[in-house]
Design an enzyme around this catalytic site. Structure first.
Site, short mmCIF file in Angstrom:
data_model
loop_
_atom_site.label_atom_id
_atom_site.label_comp_id
_atom_site.label_asym_id
_atom_site.label_seq_id
_atom_site.Cartn_x
_atom_site.Cartn_y
_atom_site.Cartn_z
N GLY A 188 -72.56 -83.15 96.83
CA GLY A 188 -73.25 -82.51 97.95
C GLY A 188 -72.26 -81.99 98.97
O GLY A 188 -71.10 -82.39 99.01
N GLY A 191 -72.41 -78.84 106.61
CA GLY A 191 -71.63 -78.16 107.62
C GLY A 191 -70.39 -78.91 108.03
O GLY A 191 -69.42 -78.31 108.50
N GLY A 193 -68.78 -81.49 105.96
CA GLY A 193 -67.90 -81.96 104.90
C GLY A 193 -68.56 -81.93 103.53
O GLY A 193 -69.69 -81.48 103.37
N VAL A 195 -69.30 -84.26 99.93
CA VAL A 195 -69.49 -85.64 99.47
C VAL A 195 -69.14 -85.72 97.99
O VAL A 195 -69.57 -84.89 97.18
CB VAL A 195 -70.93 -86.11 99.71
CG1 VAL A 195 -71.08 -87.57 99.28
CG2 VAL A 195 -71.32 -85.95 101.17
N LYS A 208 -67.40 -89.12 101.75
CA LYS A 208 -67.58 -87.86 102.48
C LYS A 208 -66.24 -87.44 103.07
O LYS A 208 -65.67 -88.13 103.92
CB LYS A 208 -68.62 -88.02 103.59
CG LYS A 208 -68.86 -86.74 104.37
CD LYS A 208 -69.89 -86.94 105.47
CE LYS A 208 -70.11 -85.68 106.28
NZ LYS A 208 -71.08 -85.87 107.37
N ASP A 317 -79.27 -84.38 113.86
CA ASP A 317 -79.30 -83.46 112.71
C ASP A 317 -80.22 -84.03 111.63
O ASP A 317 -79.87 -84.06 110.45
CB ASP A 317 -77.89 -83.23 112.16
CG ASP A 317 -77.83 -82.05 111.20
OD1 ASP A 317 -78.70 -81.15 111.30
OD2 ASP A 317 -76.91 -82.01 110.36
#
Length: 597
Positions: A188, A191, A193, A195, A208, A317
């Site tokens: 994944g 915005g 970083g 993973v 991450k 977020d």
């Protein structure tokens, strides 16, 4: 005790003595230093000193684990050489043997560690780093790095097993377990970083790696780490450790050499196998069952309540991509990329906007409070209930859920009330004025009230919500390239005692339907043929999705198909006492690309 060839027995007393000396020296030194200097330092400096002492203690414990590993190796080697000892018997005949096998280094990542052990054995089998070979003991040599790396690995595995608290982690370790942050290990990105999946002997972790191209101030990173260290809740992803590492790179620039600092910042979390919530969202007629969705909503609310009330943290977020689902579909909130204490709820110039989920006051002025998270929560609840972020029509949503429950014989008045309450709460959560949004405690209280008899009596469901709608099967049609000239059919089923009129609309007009409108009498069916338009040029290895929308509504039995004025839109417009239902049929043409694991 006699040493057999191939056993590193002479090494063990040396390491054991060194371990005891280090433990004693650490305690004495820390005690003397604390009495002499701790009072002279401020709180921040004192905290740093104590952290260093704690990390040193961790290294000592890791050395102990490493000695135990060598002791097990020795016992097995002695047993293989035919020397019967109590130690070898215990190692090879019982729980210790199984533990030794479980602790053995295996898997592709650990082959280099095993190879290092073999290559660095002396002629009599002793480990090379136990011999006084100064060439092998140079800083940075593999022999010096191997025990340290093995100890770091032990630390992380104990953290995963919850036998140790989260701690700082070595960059080389995180680099190794992700195979140098290989693209195939990527699971994944966002915005802040990317993973990666990290492979351990006792499980999997998520690493991450924050983007070094994006400036992340020390204050923001330290705030994130501080937040992660402080949280522990069933609906929050478990934090395992972090790494903050800076290395120098020589960069030629205009005939000169510029020494640039390359900063690496990484966070390590438990690995959640079912991925993020956005991969599981769908409308009412397909996908997750209602009770699964409802429990996800409850879990998200509990996790957010913990952050807001117990830790006074604003997530900032919150979105489906930052909510992970475990094997039991339990939601876990993650990615506190911009989280901050509630007391710091001031306007900020550093903003990361998630379109559709971010509160309007944060978009316009950078002002964030806990009510900003409530706005995001409202959007997520709507998306969980109806599969989209559009403002919901509660009556239509209940009708569609009720139709699904009728088909599966799981019709429930309680479920209808839960759907209605969730959407009502969500609409209050997405009010433009933050003061009009409910508090997370109120949301949880109202959801709890639904499950009580008194709470159910307070929610009235109108009769039109419980009317069945026109059944449509299948809801998804997959057409391989080889079959693009073959027509397919959609079956419309009217299980009611009323006449139901329908019309079909293709959004991209790649397909045509025949008939494209009609009236289905009570207790009957109608078949609609679906074919690709003649002018569409089908190509192999091309994949696209067409949406066929079926509008339906109850009509007078005297109405004929010829009299249906579809162009005026009068029949298929919601009016008082009349509901127009919409169902999307997904038509997937070609073979979609397979997602990488």
């Amino acid at each position: 005790m006699q040493s057999s060839p191939g056993c590193p027995a002479p090494l063990l007393p040396v390491l054991s003595a060194e371990l005891a000396r280090l433990e004693a020296q650490l305690g004495q030194t820390a005690d003397r230093w604390a009495r002499a200097h701790l009072a002279e330092l401020g709180d921040a400096a004192a905290a740093r000193v104590l952290r260093v002492v704690a990390e040193t203690g961790t290294r000592v414990r890791s050395l102990s684990a490493f000695i135990n590993h060598l002791a097990k190796q020795e016992a097995m080697q002695r047993n293989a050489a035919g020397i019967p000892t109590a130690e070898s018997a215990a190692c090879c005949n019982g729980p210790s043997a199984r533990a030794s096998q479980e602790d053995s280094i295996s898997g592709p990542f650990y082959q280099d560690v095993v190879q290092m052990e073999v290559q660095n054995q002396g002629p009599n089998g002793e480990m090379a780093f136990a011999r006084p070979n100064h060439a092998r003991m140079e800083p940075g040599s593999p022999v010096r790095q191997m025990p340290f790396r093995y100890m770091e690995l032990n630390i992380l595995e104990r953290i995963v097993n919850e036998s140790e608290e989260p701690s700082p982690l070595d960059f080389a370790l995180l680099q190794s377990i992700t195979e140098n942050f290989a693209e195939k290990k990527e699971i994944g990105s966002g915005g802040c970083g990317t993973v990666y999946k990290g492979i351990l002997r006792n499980g999997v972790v998520a690493v991450k790696r924050l983007h070094n191209t994006r400036t992340i101030k020390d204050k923001m990173f330290h705030r994130e780490v501080k937040s992660l260290f402080s949280v522990k809740h069933p609906n929050i992803v478990r934090f395992l450790g972090y790494c903050s590492f800076t290395k120098e790179h020589a960069i030629p620039l205009g005939g000169r050499i510029i020494m640039a600092d390359i900063r690496e910042r990484l966070l390590c979390f438990e690995y959640i196998r079912n991925g993020s919530l956005d991969q599981h969202l769908s409308d009412e007629l397909r996908g997750l069952e209602w009770q699964t969705r409802y429990q996800i909503i409850i879990g998200i609310c509990r996790g957010l309540h913990y952050l807001h009330k117990d830790k006074e943290i604003i997530h900032m977020d919150l979105k489906p991509g930052n909510i992970l689902l475990d094997d039991l579909m339990v939601p876990k909130i993650t990615d506190f990329g911009l989280s901050r204490p509630e007391s710091d709820s001031l306007a900020t110039t550093t903003r990361l906007i998630s379109q559709g989920y971010t509160a309007p006051e944060y978009i316009s002025g950078g002002k964030a409070t806990s009510k900003s998270d409530i706005y995001s929560l409202g959007v997520i609840i709507i998306e969980l209930v109806i599969g989209s972020r559009t403002k919901p029509n509660i009556t239509k949503a209940i009708r569609r859920w009720n139709h699904r429950w009728i088909k599966s014989m799981k019709q429930s008045s309680l479920a209808c009330q839960q759907v209605k309450k969730c959407l009502e709460l969500a609409l209050r959560c997405i009010q433009d004025d933050p003061t009009d949004r409910p508090d997370i405690s109120d949301i949880i209280d109202e959801l709890k009230e639904i499950d009580t008899t008194d709470g159910q009596a307070q929610i009235q469901i109108s009769s039109c919500c419980l009317e069945d709608i026109l059944g449509i099967e299948p809801l998804e049609i997959r057409i391989p390239f080889e079959d693009f000239k073959i027509s397919h059919s959609i079956e419309l089923t009217n299980d009611t005692d009323d006449y139901i009129a329908f019309v079909t609309k293709a959004k991209l007009e790649r397909f045509c339907t025949e008939p494209d409108r009609g009236i289905v009498p009570p207790r009957s069916k109608c078949s609609v043929t679906l074919a690709m338009q003649a002018q569409v040029n089908a190509q192999p290895n091309v994949h696209y999705t067409e949406v066929i929308t079926v509008l339906s509504t109850r009509v007078d039995g005297a109405l004929s198909v010829d009299a249906m004025d579809v162009t005026s839109g009068e029949i298929f417009v919601d009016k008082e006492g009349k509901v127009v239902d919409e169902v999307d049929v997904m038509v997937v043409f070609g073979t979609p690309q397979l997602a990488e694991e």
